[in-house]
Design a protein around this motif. Structure first.
Motif, PDB file in Angstrom:
ATOM      1  N   PHE A 102     -75.715 -92.856  -0.501  1.00 21.47           N
ATOM      2  CA  PHE A 102     -74.745 -93.356  -1.490  1.00 21.47           C
ATOM      3  C   PHE A 102     -74.629 -92.380  -2.659  1.00 21.47           C
ATOM      4  O   PHE A 102     -73.508 -92.055  -3.095  1.00 21.47           O
ATOM      5  N   VAL A 103     -75.764 -91.928  -3.176  1.00 19.65           N
ATOM      6  CA  VAL A 103     -75.755 -91.005  -4.322  1.00 19.65           C
ATOM      7  C   VAL A 103     -75.048 -89.706  -3.959  1.00 19.65           C
ATOM      8  O   VAL A 103     -74.269 -89.154  -4.762  1.00 19.65           O
ATOM      9  N   ALA A 104     -75.277 -89.196  -2.752  1.00 18.22           N
ATOM     10  CA  ALA A 104     -74.643 -87.947  -2.333  1.00 18.22           C
ATOM     11  C   ALA A 104     -73.134 -88.091  -2.283  1.00 18.22           C
ATOM     12  O   ALA A 104     -72.387 -87.230  -2.769  1.00 18.22           O
ATOM     13  N   ILE A 105     -72.653 -89.201  -1.698  1.00 19.57           N
ATOM     14  CA  ILE A 105     -71.203 -89.419  -1.591  1.00 19.57           C
ATOM     15  C   ILE A 105     -70.595 -89.643  -2.968  1.00 19.57           C
ATOM     16  O   ILE A 105     -69.527 -89.104  -3.286  1.00 19.57           O
ATOM     17  N   ALA A 106     -71.274 -90.437  -3.810  1.00 22.32           N
ATOM     18  CA  ALA A 106     -70.761 -90.699  -5.154  1.00 22.32           C
ATOM     19  C   ALA A 106     -70.752 -89.426  -5.998  1.00 22.32           C
ATOM     20  O   ALA A 106     -69.818 -89.184  -6.775  1.00 22.32           O
ATOM     21  N   SER A 107     -71.766 -88.590  -5.842  1.00 24.32           N
ATOM     22  CA  SER A 107     -71.857 -87.345  -6.621  1.00 24.32           C
ATOM     23  C   SER A 107     -70.746 -86.370  -6.250  1.00 24.32           C
ATOM     24  O   SER A 107     -70.216 -85.661  -7.115  1.00 24.32           O
ATOM     25  N   MET A 108     -70.382 -86.335  -4.984  1.00 24.80           N
ATOM     26  CA  MET A 108     -69.301 -85.457  -4.543  1.00 24.80           C
ATOM     27  C   MET A 108     -67.955 -85.874  -5.131  1.00 24.80           C
ATOM     28  O   MET A 108     -67.019 -85.087  -5.177  1.00 24.80           O
ATOM     29  N   SER A 109     -67.886 -87.131  -5.595  1.00 28.98           N
ATOM     30  CA  SER A 109     -66.649 -87.642  -6.197  1.00 28.98           C
ATOM     31  C   SER A 109     -66.731 -87.715  -7.714  1.00 28.98           C
ATOM     32  O   SER A 109     -65.925 -88.407  -8.341  1.00 28.98           O
ATOM     33  N   GLY A 110     -67.726 -87.084  -8.279  1.00 31.85           N
ATOM     34  CA  GLY A 110     -67.812 -87.035  -9.736  1.00 31.85           C
ATOM     35  C   GLY A 110     -68.936 -87.828 -10.343  1.00 31.85           C
ATOM     36  O   GLY A 110     -69.239 -87.677 -11.527  1.00 31.85           O
ATOM     37  N   GLY A 111     -69.573 -88.698  -9.565  1.00 37.66           N
ATOM     38  CA  GLY A 111     -70.705 -89.461 -10.089  1.00 37.66           C
ATOM     39  C   GLY A 111     -70.288 -90.450 -11.157  1.00 37.66           C
ATOM     40  O   GLY A 111     -69.360 -91.236 -10.985  1.00 37.66           O
ATOM     41  N   GLY A 112     -70.938 -90.409 -12.300  1.00 41.18           N
ATOM     42  CA  GLY A 112     -70.612 -91.312 -13.406  1.00 41.18           C
ATOM     43  C   GLY A 112     -70.853 -92.760 -13.045  1.00 41.18           C
ATOM     44  O   GLY A 112     -71.922 -93.142 -12.551  1.00 41.18           O
TER      45      GLY A 112
END
Length: 449
Positions: free
Chosen positions: A132-142
């Motif tokens: 989840f963190v990897a996918i979210a980080s690739m989209s900007g995180g936050g």
């Protein structure tokens, strides 16, 4: 999971349990099966209602507020909030009972036996979170990163219901593994909820909660026989203390369901008079599980699972482009099996632990696929992560439903053929049963302990 003698000093994983333990697990499975089916029914009803022209009435019902102010705590909550905080506390009370039983008389009391499900549970939490963190980080995180804990939970009722339907002949040790894994998984989720989602801790209310908790503990400890024989006594004496504890914990800023876990741990597992027999924890579990499985969990699922997947006005609302959706789905469907299988393999590869001769890695894979069914706790964590008004929350609910459905289908497709194989073994063991009706293979295992 129990140990059987093997060559050298290695111990067997997923070994055949004793006959008595198999009967106990079978009883639990029957209860969880019913609860799982009712849970699914409540979720489906909400999902259908939320996607009809009458959807606004569903959301109006869910968001209707009511409640008093008690001990200075504002309890004017929505119906959905009451379901998540109050009704779910009953489920967590039973979780607390089950956890304590596992630590006192179950598999988790022995560090060697508990090592496998504990390691598997941590792997099953870590890998989905990392995905989840990897996918979210690739989209900007936050803000997206707030949902990292959503795909980490396994719904024990849902998963066991599926396993009971499609895997009746599978080795009992695999079912015990799934149950123990889910119990440890729940414990990790409880810690996450208590620590991560506590923003404004009010120590005064937390201190006040200790008063009813101590009273509850003392009464359960010294009047166990009284509460065991008189069902009404628990409702008249212990329930008010539980309600007061819940109010103070709610006011402290810690999620109120934690009150249920704490009170569950306060109930003695063994008889307090020193005699052999059923303890108060097991009696309470027997009494209150129908309330949890038949009412509290389905009502929570009904108010938590309702989401408009598609509407003429908004279309899909960016569902398939939201990284939250894919992080949860991939975390449940891929992360859970990878984490659990990987942890188990590492343990067998670098320690003296080994698989029992009756267990196969293919069987374990099927169980780990079912562990990707995340529902009750995942829905709760999604609300805590994003809030009711967030579009991410709506997408998270769809993702949980979709990921759980895919995990259930994959697990069923994998295990059904293997279940047929074990039916042949079961029929052979039945023919070998002695005059007492106990298969020789169980008797041999028990004598060899």
């Amino acid at each position: 999971m129990t140990q059987t003698p093997s060559s050298g000093s290695s111990k067997n994983l997923f070994s055949r349990p004793s006959y008595k333990e198999s009967i106990r697990i079978g009883d639990i499975l029957r209860k969880e099966t019913v609860g799982g089916m009712v849970l699914i029914a409540g979720a489906l009803l909400a999902l259908v209602w939320a996607n009809t022209p009458l959807r606004e009435s569903y959301f109006a019902l869910r968001d209707f507020h009511f409640g008093p102010t008690l001990f200075g705590v504002d309890l004017n909550l929505s119906i959905g909030h009451w379901a998540a905080d109050a009704l779910l506390a009953v489920f967590f009370f039973l979780t607390g009972l089950e956890l304590k039983k596992e630590f006192v008389i179950g598999d988790l009391r022995n560090a060697k036996t508990a090592a496998v499900p504990v390691a598997a549970a941590f792997g099953g939490v870590l890998v989905p979170a990392l995905i989840f963190v990897a996918i979210a980080s690739m989209s900007g995180g936050g803000e997206l990163l707030r949902g990292w804990a959503i795909p980490t939970a396994t719904d024990i009722a849902f998963a066991v219901a599926v396993l009971a339907v499609i895997g009746s002949a599978l080795p009992a040790a695999l079912r015990i593994f799934l149950l123990t894994l889910a119990v440890v998984d729940d414990l990790i989720a409880i810690v996450i909820i208590a620590v991560v989602f506590t923003d404004d801790l009010k120590l005064s209310y937390l201190g006040l909660s200790l008063i009813p908790i101590i009273l509850f503990t003392v009464l359960a400890r010294f009047l166990g026989k009284f509460f065991a024989k008189r069902a009404w006594a628990a409702w008249a004496i212990l329930l008010p203390l539980g309600v007061i504890t819940w109010i103070f914990v709610f006011g402290s800023g810690i999620h109120a369901t934690i009150a249920g876990v704490v009170l569950g741990f306060c109930v003695p597992v063994k008889r307090t008079d020193g005699r052999e027999g059923i303890g108060l924890a097991e009696r309470f579990e027997h009494r209150f599980r129908p309330l949890s499985s038949g009412f509290c969990i389905p009502i929570f699922a009904f108010f938590a699972a309702g989401v408009t997947v598609f509407s003429p006005e908004k279309g899909s609302g960016g569902l398939l482009t939201d990284p939250v959706f894919w992080g949860i789905v991939l975390g449940l469907v891929l992360g859970k099996p990878i984490g659990i299988m990987g942890s188990t393999w590492l343990l067998t590869r670098f320690t003296k632990a080994s698989l029992d001769k009756d267990a196969r890695w293919g069987d374990i894979l099927g169980v780990t696929l079912l562990a990707g069914i995340g529902f009750t706790v995942s829905l709760l964590v999604s609300e805590l992560s994003f809030g009711l008004e967030s579009a991410h929350y709506e997408h998270a609910k769809v993702a949980i439903l979709a990921g759980s459905f895919v995990a259930a289908i994959l697990g069923a497709l994998w295990l059904i053929p293997r279940n047929r194989r074990y039916k042949v073994i079961h029929e052979r063991e039945t023919r070998d049963a002695d005059k007492d009706g106990i298969p020789d293979v169980y008797q041999q295992d028990d004598e060899g302990r």
